[in-house]
Design a protein around this motif. Structure first.
Motif, PDB file in Angstrom:
ATOM      1  N   GLY A  56       0.809  -1.211   0.000  1.00 53.85           N
ATOM      2  CA  GLY A  56       0.000   0.000   0.000  1.00 53.85           C
ATOM      3  C   GLY A  56       0.843   1.262   0.000  1.00 53.85           C
ATOM      4  N   ALA A  57       1.860   1.295   0.862  1.00 57.26           N
ATOM      5  CA  ALA A  57       2.719   2.479   0.939  1.00 57.26           C
ATOM      6  C   ALA A  57       3.473   2.696  -0.370  1.00 57.26           C
ATOM      7  N   LEU A  58       3.959   1.606  -0.964  1.00 54.61           N
ATOM      8  CA  LEU A  58       4.707   1.736  -2.212  1.00 54.61           C
ATOM      9  C   LEU A  58       3.813   2.184  -3.363  1.00 54.61           C
ATOM     10  N   VAL A  59       2.632   1.584  -3.463  1.00 52.93           N
ATOM     11  CA  VAL A  59       1.700   1.960  -4.530  1.00 52.93           C
ATOM     12  C   VAL A  59       1.272   3.416  -4.381  1.00 52.93           C
ATOM     13  N   LEU A  60       0.906   3.789  -3.167  1.00 57.35           N
ATOM     14  CA  LEU A  60       0.484   5.172  -2.937  1.00 57.35           C
ATOM     15  C   LEU A  60       1.643   6.140  -3.136  1.00 57.35           C
ATOM     16  N   GLY A  61       2.852   5.715  -2.780  1.00 58.08           N
ATOM     17  CA  GLY A  61       4.021   6.549  -3.013  1.00 58.08           C
ATOM     18  C   GLY A  61       4.220   6.844  -4.488  1.00 58.08           C
ATOM     19  N   VAL A  62       3.991   5.838  -5.331  1.00 64.80           N
ATOM     20  CA  VAL A  62       4.102   6.040  -6.777  1.00 64.80           C
ATOM     21  C   VAL A  62       3.065   7.056  -7.250  1.00 64.80           C
ATOM     22  N   PHE A  63       1.842   6.925  -6.742  1.00 66.39           N
ATOM     23  CA  PHE A  63       0.795   7.870  -7.139  1.00 66.39           C
ATOM     24  C   PHE A  63       1.126   9.289  -6.684  1.00 66.39           C
ATOM     25  N   VAL A  64       1.714   9.412  -5.501  1.00 66.84           N
ATOM     26  CA  VAL A  64       2.104  10.738  -5.008  1.00 66.84           C
ATOM     27  C   VAL A  64       3.184  11.336  -5.909  1.00 66.84           C
ATOM     28  N   LEU A  65       4.147  10.508  -6.293  1.00 68.68           N
ATOM     29  CA  LEU A  65       5.227  10.987  -7.148  1.00 68.68           C
ATOM     30  C   LEU A  65       4.727  11.424  -8.521  1.00 68.68           C
ATOM     31  N   THR A  66       3.693  10.736  -9.028  1.00 66.62           N
ATOM     32  CA  THR A  66       3.183  11.053 -10.361  1.00 66.62           C
ATOM     33  C   THR A  66       2.029  12.056 -10.323  1.00 66.62           C
ATOM     34  N   ASP A  67       1.801  12.642  -9.162  1.00 64.76           N
ATOM     35  CA  ASP A  67       0.686  13.570  -8.991  1.00 64.76           C
ATOM     36  C   ASP A  67       0.814  14.808  -9.871  1.00 64.76           C
ATOM     37  N   SER A  68       2.021  15.099 -10.317  1.00 67.94           N
ATOM     38  CA  SER A  68       2.249  16.332 -11.078  1.00 67.94           C
ATOM     39  C   SER A  68       2.030  16.165 -12.578  1.00 67.94           C
ATOM     40  N   ILE A  69       1.714  14.950 -13.041  1.00 66.23           N
ATOM     41  CA  ILE A  69       1.588  14.720 -14.478  1.00 66.23           C
ATOM     42  C   ILE A  69       0.498  15.591 -15.086  1.00 66.23           C
ATOM     43  N   ASP A  70      -0.636  15.717 -14.393  1.00 66.13           N
ATOM     44  CA  ASP A  70      -1.715  16.529 -14.948  1.00 66.13           C
ATOM     45  C   ASP A  70      -1.306  17.992 -15.087  1.00 66.13           C
ATOM     46  N   GLY A  71      -0.499  18.471 -14.121  1.00 70.12           N
ATOM     47  CA  GLY A  71      -0.016  19.848 -14.213  1.00 70.12           C
ATOM     48  C   GLY A  71       0.932  20.049 -15.384  1.00 70.12           C
ATOM     49  N   LEU A 160       2.081  13.627   3.461  1.00 74.93           N
ATOM     50  CA  LEU A 160       1.963  12.329   2.804  1.00 74.93           C
ATOM     51  C   LEU A 160       3.256  11.531   2.896  1.00 74.93           C
ATOM     52  N   ILE A 161       4.395  12.207   2.751  1.00 71.76           N
ATOM     53  CA  ILE A 161       5.676  11.505   2.828  1.00 71.76           C
ATOM     54  C   ILE A 161       5.867  10.886   4.203  1.00 71.76           C
ATOM     55  N   VAL A 162       5.578  11.650   5.257  1.00 73.86           N
ATOM     56  CA  VAL A 162       5.740  11.136   6.619  1.00 73.86           C
ATOM     57  C   VAL A 162       4.809   9.960   6.861  1.00 73.86           C
ATOM     58  N   ALA A 163       3.542  10.113   6.487  1.00 73.23           N
ATOM     59  CA  ALA A 163       2.558   9.050   6.733  1.00 73.23           C
ATOM     60  C   ALA A 163       2.910   7.777   5.971  1.00 73.23           C
ATOM     61  N   LEU A 164       3.284   7.918   4.706  1.00 75.23           N
ATOM     62  CA  LEU A 164       3.572   6.732   3.897  1.00 75.23           C
ATOM     63  C   LEU A 164       4.900   6.090   4.290  1.00 75.23           C
ATOM     64  N   ALA A 165       5.883   6.909   4.664  1.00 72.11           N
ATOM     65  CA  ALA A 165       7.160   6.344   5.109  1.00 72.11           C
ATOM     66  C   ALA A 165       6.978   5.524   6.384  1.00 72.11           C
ATOM     67  N   ALA A 166       6.216   6.054   7.331  1.00 74.12           N
ATOM     68  CA  ALA A 166       5.958   5.315   8.566  1.00 74.12           C
ATOM     69  C   ALA A 166       5.164   4.048   8.294  1.00 74.12           C
ATOM     70  N   THR A 167       4.196   4.142   7.390  1.00 73.14           N
ATOM     71  CA  THR A 167       3.407   2.964   7.015  1.00 73.14           C
ATOM     72  C   THR A 167       4.306   1.890   6.412  1.00 73.14           C
ATOM     73  N   LEU A 168       5.215   2.295   5.543  1.00 69.16           N
ATOM     74  CA  LEU A 168       6.146   1.351   4.920  1.00 69.16           C
ATOM     75  C   LEU A 168       7.032   0.681   5.962  1.00 69.16           C
ATOM     76  N   LEU A 169       7.545   1.447   6.900  1.00 66.18           N
ATOM     77  CA  LEU A 169       8.426   0.893   7.938  1.00 66.18           C
ATOM     78  C   LEU A 169       7.697  -0.141   8.794  1.00 66.18           C
ATOM     79  N   VAL A 170       6.448   0.152   9.134  1.00 62.63           N
ATOM     80  CA  VAL A 170       5.667  -0.814   9.914  1.00 62.63           C
ATOM     81  C   VAL A 170       5.391  -2.060   9.074  1.00 62.63           C
ATOM     82  N   GLY A 171       5.097  -1.856   7.800  1.00 65.18           N
ATOM     83  CA  GLY A 171       4.879  -2.990   6.922  1.00 65.18           C
ATOM     84  C   GLY A 171       6.103  -3.873   6.794  1.00 65.18           C
ATOM     85  N   LEU A 172       7.289  -3.264   6.917  1.00 63.98           N
ATOM     86  CA  LEU A 172       8.547  -4.019   6.820  1.00 63.98           C
ATOM     87  C   LEU A 172       8.948  -4.676   8.135  1.00 63.98           C
TER      88      LEU A 172
END
Length: 211
Positions: A56-71, A160-172
């Motif tokens: 979940g964290a990795l997938v959402l991280g990708v979406f966050v990174l690509t959030d600027s495509i529409d702009g 978002l970075i803080v939340a997803l990074a912490a989520t990833l660490l717990v997942g690991l």
């Protein structure tokens, strides 16, 4: 998401080719905005509540990174001229995305933790959801009053970075307490950011000064 000049340059270098391809295919930037939002909502409400935290964290991280495509697409099509509806749409749908992520974390705590961990996990996730909305509201209301209020220690990307990074660490494999503490700190930082924007707006509108 609003990027600085350096961030915009990096984003254009990474995602410019995809944006140009979508423009050539006559895909609207608004369609990309909607599609990205739906993808984030789907991933947040399926992967996080079922404790698939790493994926979940990795997938959402990708979406966050690509959030600027529409702009990037909007600039390719319309140049640098303002696009009020596009900006409104992007900002509004960002609230749906953020809400889905923190709702997914709330459901994770409800379904996969117990005792004080569950209590504090739910409380901090809900606080992040509510205060993140206040951060965005403060900026939007200030803008409506003619004040640019981009200050603060917890912008959307930071949250978002803080939340997803912490989520990833717990997942690991790290303790769930890591996520609880991260969300608590994030909620506190969001509250501080709201205060910073309130001070800025007061200086601009009451005292006649800007930060």
């Amino acid at each position: 998401m609003v990027l600085g000049n350096r961030g915009r340059g990096v984003s254009s270098a990474l995602f410019g080719p995809l944006a140009r391809l979508l423009v050539r295919l006559k895909v609207s930037p608004d369609v990309v905005t909607f599609a990205g939002t739906l993808a984030v909502i789907a991933a947040s409400l399926t992967l996080l509540p079922t404790a698939h935290l790493t994926v979940g964290a990795l997938v959402l991280g990708v979406f966050v990174l690509t959030d600027s495509i529409d702009g990037i697409m909007a600039r390719l099509v319309h140049g640098e001229e303002p696009r009020p509806y596009g900006e409104f749409l992007d900002s509004t749908l960002d609230r749906f995305s953020d809400g889905a992520i923190f709702a997914g974390l709330t459901l994770y705590f409800v379904g996969h933790t117990t005792g004080s961990t569950q209590t504090w996990g739910v409380a901090t996730a809900v606080a992040c959801l509510a205060l993140g909305g206040l951060v965005s509201y403060a900026r939007a209301k200030a803008q409506a009053l003619g004040v640019v209020a981009k200050v603060g220690i917890a912008e959307r990307a930071d949250r978002l970075i803080v939340a997803l990074a912490a989520t990833l660490l717990v997942g690991l494999g790290l303790p769930v307490l890591v996520l609880v503490v991260a969300l608590a700190l994030l909620a506190a930082a969001s509250l501080v950011t709201v205060g910073q924007r309130m001070v800025l707006v007061r200086r601009a509108l009451v005292d006649g000064r800007t930060a």
